[in-house]
Design an enzyme around this catalytic site. Structure first.
Site, PDB file in Angstrom:
ATOM      1  N   CYS A  93       0.814  -1.224   0.000  1.00  0.00           N
ATOM      2  CA  CYS A  93       0.000   0.000   0.000  1.00  0.00           C
ATOM      3  C   CYS A  93       0.841   1.264   0.000  1.00  0.00           C
ATOM      4  O   CYS A  93       0.299   2.369  -0.131  1.00  0.00           O
ATOM      5  CB  CYS A  93      -0.939  -0.003   1.196  1.00  0.00           C
ATOM      6  SG  CYS A  93      -2.045  -1.436   1.228  1.00  0.00           S
ATOM      7  N   HIS A 128      -8.999   4.155  -1.762  1.00  0.00           N
ATOM      8  CA  HIS A 128      -7.648   3.615  -1.565  1.00  0.00           C
ATOM      9  C   HIS A 128      -7.220   2.741  -2.741  1.00  0.00           C
ATOM     10  O   HIS A 128      -7.018   1.535  -2.588  1.00  0.00           O
ATOM     11  CB  HIS A 128      -7.631   2.833  -0.252  1.00  0.00           C
ATOM     12  CG  HIS A 128      -6.293   2.283   0.143  1.00  0.00           C
ATOM     13  ND1 HIS A 128      -5.086   2.765  -0.338  1.00  0.00           N
ATOM     14  CD2 HIS A 128      -5.968   1.259   0.991  1.00  0.00           C
ATOM     15  CE1 HIS A 128      -4.104   2.071   0.182  1.00  0.00           C
ATOM     16  NE2 HIS A 128      -4.605   1.153   0.995  1.00  0.00           N
TER      17      HIS A 128
END
Length: 395
Positions: free
Chosen positions: A91, A342
């Site tokens: 991430c 995201h």
């Protein structure tokens, strides 16, 4: 010990797509096309002057087309024959691409770099998304945790609750704050003020996902892209705008959550410490921060890792209004991952774009008045790859 990667690099241009289910962008190539040229134009430079391209793209099974580094050439033909490299760090993939670009500049190999962060997550079913995201966890021990990556952070939340008491009020306050802030973000996937009561209450529309985490505690599955143009400080001083990296630090920690005191985010804590030391500042000097709220429990622990409140007192920062947009240190004035979305590879680049906009006074309704110094924290996995940037306006 991680070194400061800043080296005088500056952000001189940017672009950003909306985040969400982008039906008009069927793949990564389409997303690249929406930001690559736009960022270069925003910097006011000729595409031929860009010396290298760095692409942050996690993918991991979201799409069959991998190897995205040269896809930018279709939309910006003048980049043909320039070096282009794909980077990935879960991430924190977007921040990894930024660090690669800064290394290129620090080595004196060129004056301008283009950084792209991209992800197309919605082309596969939700169950497939969950399995892909588990690739950011330590599968040998964590691969069978129910609810996938949400289950990993549910375990973190449960451990935190066991040590410091039930923090459900604080998690709901974080979700409500970020959704309230996201209303003002034109790029956010969910621009709706859900309110504290909705976020606090389990309901058919806000069910439990895993452990104490409800749907409103979890970031959104998204498509999206963001881009930056970086330049060395000398070159940046001749351009229309320049946001300088006063510090840029990467710290990696052990991957298994069983090998760490997971609720302390020790790698994040160390990254912030090194960034403050490198920049010659403390947390009290920041005007705002964009932090990695993949789940609300992550933002809660981030408050402690960045030194805003003592260990175990994260709830205080949100419940007393410290981190509100009008508070002493606004955290996630963009709405964060919780409201914005995201898209894995795009997230780190997006956080830097939105912070640069704040410092340039170009954040519109998101603007934090008088912002002069911003902190960015982007993490990969459960506080495994930890990146902290300290940004300030050069011109």
């Amino acid at each position: 010990m991680a070194r400061n990667q800043a080296g005088g690099a500056c952000i001189v241009g940017w672009a950003h797509t909306p985040f969400g289910r982008l039906e008009d962008a069927p793949d990564a190539e389409a997303l690249i096309g929406r930001v690559a040229r736009a960022a270069i134009e925003d910097a006011g430079v000729d595409p031929a002057d860009v010396d290298a391209v760095y692409v942050g793209h996690f993918n991991g099974g979201f799409q069959k087309q991998d190897f995205p580094s040269s896809l930018v050439l279709q939309s910006v033909p003048k980049l043909r024959f320039k070096p282009a490299t794909r980077l990935e760090n879960a991430c924190a993939t977007g921040s990894a691409a930024i660090h690669g670009a800064m290394d290129f500049l620090a080595a004196g190999r060129g004056r301008f770099t283009l950084v792209l962060g991209i992800e197309k997550m919605t082309a596969i079913p939700g169950s497939g998304v969950g399995d892909v995201l588990l690739g950011c966890a330590y599968r040998r021990e964590e691969g069978e945790i129910p609810a996938g990556f949400a289950g990993v952070f549910a375990r973190i939340a449960e451990s935190y609750f066991q040590r410091h008491g039930d923090q459900s009020d604080a998690l709901a306050a974080i979700a409500a704050k970020n959704h309230r802030n996201g209303v003002d973000n034109p790029y956010a996937q969910m621009r709706k003020d859900l309110g504290y009561e909705f976020c606090r209450t389990e309901s058919e529309r806000n069910p439990i996902v895993a452990g104490p985490l409800k749907r409103t505690d979890c970031s959104l599955v998204s498509d999206g892209a963001a881009a930056l143009v970086l330049a060395d400080a000398e070159t940046a001083a001749t351009l229309g705008k320049a946001i300088r990296f006063r510090a840029a630090v990467q710290v990696n920690d052990l991957m298994p959550i069983s090998a760490r005191d997971i609720i302390r985010f020790e790698g994040a804590r160390e990254a912030w410490r090194q960034a403050y030391e490198s920049a010659g500042i403390g947390v009290c000097d920041l005007s705002f921060a964009e932090v990695h709220d993949c789940f609300t429990i992550a933002e809660l622990i981030d408050y402690e890792a960045m030194g805003l409140v003592p260990e175990g007192k994260g709830a205080r920062a949100v419940l007393d209004g410290t981190v509100a947009k009008s508070g002493r240190l606004p955290v996630n004035p963009s709405g964060g991952l919780k409201s914005k979305g995201h898209p894995i590879g795009a997230t780190g680049v997006s956080m830097h774009v939105l912070s640069a906009m704040q410092l340039a006074g170009e954040a519109g309704a998101m603007q934090v008045p008088g912002a002069t110094l911003g902190g960015v924290f982007n993490m990969g996995g459960a506080a495994v790859a930890n990146y902290v940037s300290i940004l300030e306006r050069l011109r």
